[in-house]
Design an enzyme around this catalytic site. Structure first.
Site, short mmCIF file in Angstrom:
data_model
loop_
_atom_site.label_atom_id
_atom_site.label_comp_id
_atom_site.label_asym_id
_atom_site.label_seq_id
_atom_site.Cartn_x
_atom_site.Cartn_y
_atom_site.Cartn_z
N VAL A 65 0.95 -1.46 0.22
CA VAL A 65 0.20 -0.11 0.10
C VAL A 65 0.36 1.06 0.14
O VAL A 65 2.01 1.22 -0.12
CB VAL A 65 -1.22 -0.27 1.18
CG1 VAL A 65 -1.96 -1.18 1.78
CG2 VAL A 65 -0.39 -0.26 2.86
N SER A 66 0.08 2.75 -0.28
CA SER A 66 1.12 3.79 -0.56
C SER A 66 1.41 4.26 1.00
O SER A 66 2.44 5.15 0.78
CB SER A 66 0.91 4.37 -1.19
OG SER A 66 0.64 3.80 -2.54
N SER A 67 0.81 4.25 2.02
CA SER A 67 1.11 5.04 3.23
C SER A 67 0.85 4.19 4.47
O SER A 67 -0.52 3.72 4.29
CB SER A 67 -0.19 6.18 2.63
OG SER A 67 -0.88 6.40 3.04
N GLN A 70 -3.03 3.04 5.75
CA GLN A 70 -3.93 2.39 4.97
C GLN A 70 -3.14 1.09 5.08
O GLN A 70 -3.60 0.00 5.10
CB GLN A 70 -3.20 2.55 3.20
CG GLN A 70 -4.24 3.56 2.13
CD GLN A 70 -3.39 3.04 1.24
OE1 GLN A 70 -2.51 3.57 0.78
NE2 GLN A 70 -4.23 3.15 0.11
N GLU A 165 -4.98 5.96 -4.73
CA GLU A 165 -3.74 6.26 -4.54
C GLU A 165 -3.04 6.42 -5.64
O GLU A 165 -2.48 7.07 -6.10
CB GLU A 165 -3.07 4.55 -4.27
CG GLU A 165 -3.06 3.63 -3.48
CD GLU A 165 -2.02 2.57 -3.06
OE1 GLU A 165 -1.79 2.13 -3.61
OE2 GLU A 165 -2.32 2.11 -1.74
#
Length: 200
Positions: A65-67, A70, A165
């Site tokens: 996941v990006s961050s 999340q 995202e």
């Protein structure tokens, strides 16, 4: 498939040395129906890594996941991939979880994974969706994997590829190009000024 000269170059030897090894029975060389010698990436790995066993290749699941915000999405992704692998009867050797943007190809775990693939250590890589591995350039990554005997298995679960995202990545692209355009305009203005000043 490589011919004898290509194979010799890949392992850092001469073609005559490879032929001698064949005569001495040190290596077994496959041949086509017409008698042409050929080699595969597996042969290259055996020569470069004598202790390597094709049967020990790992099955790895990569989830991303990006961050940090999340983490719940990451947990859901892992759960969904567990169900997918059970349904396929896949025995997973390693689970890789990573937090990082899909446009960042310098992610630590991603790079370690690609290194392992290039060493021939990974037989199957399982991902939820193409963009879990990288937002762009998946076809090239797949090419590198296949070249090193690794199959990328995609569950193709769009629900595990958060839309926010995509928005973040698109904004990052716009920002990057905006900065470049600003830099070009600034350069153009400076250049015009110098040309004008130089003509006086």
């Amino acid at each position: 498939m490589y011919r004898i000269g290509e194979f010799a170059q890949r392992i850092g030897r001469s073609a005559s040395t490879v032929r001698r090894w064949e005569r001495e029975g040190r290596i077994t060389i496959a041949r086509t129906a017409s008698g042409q010698r050929y080699f595969t990436d597996a042969d290259v790995r055996k020569m470069l890594h004598p202790g390597f066993d094709e049967l020990t290749r790992k099955t790895i699941v990569y989830c991303r996941v990006s961050s940090p915000g999340q983490k719940d999405d990451l947990a859901s992704q892992v759960t969904a991939m567990e169900e997918f692998c059970r349904g396929r009867g896949l025995a997973v050797d390693e689970w890789v979880r990573e937090i990082g943007g899909g446009m960042n190809l310098k992610r630590k775990k991603f790079l370690a994974l690609m290194d392992a693939i290039e060493r021939g250590e990974v037989g199957t890589l399982v991902i939820a969706h193409k963009d879990r591995l990288a937002r762009f350039g998946f076809e090239y990554l797949e090419y590198v994997a296949e070249k090193n005997g690794c199959t990328i298995l995609i569950a193709n679960q769009e629900s595990l590829s958060p839309q926010e995202e995509m928005v973040q990545d698109l904004l990052a692209i716009v920002h990057t190009f905006s900065c470049r355009l600003y830099g070009l305009r600034k350069y153009e203005k400076t250049l015009k000024g110098e040309l004008t000043g130089g003509g006086r």
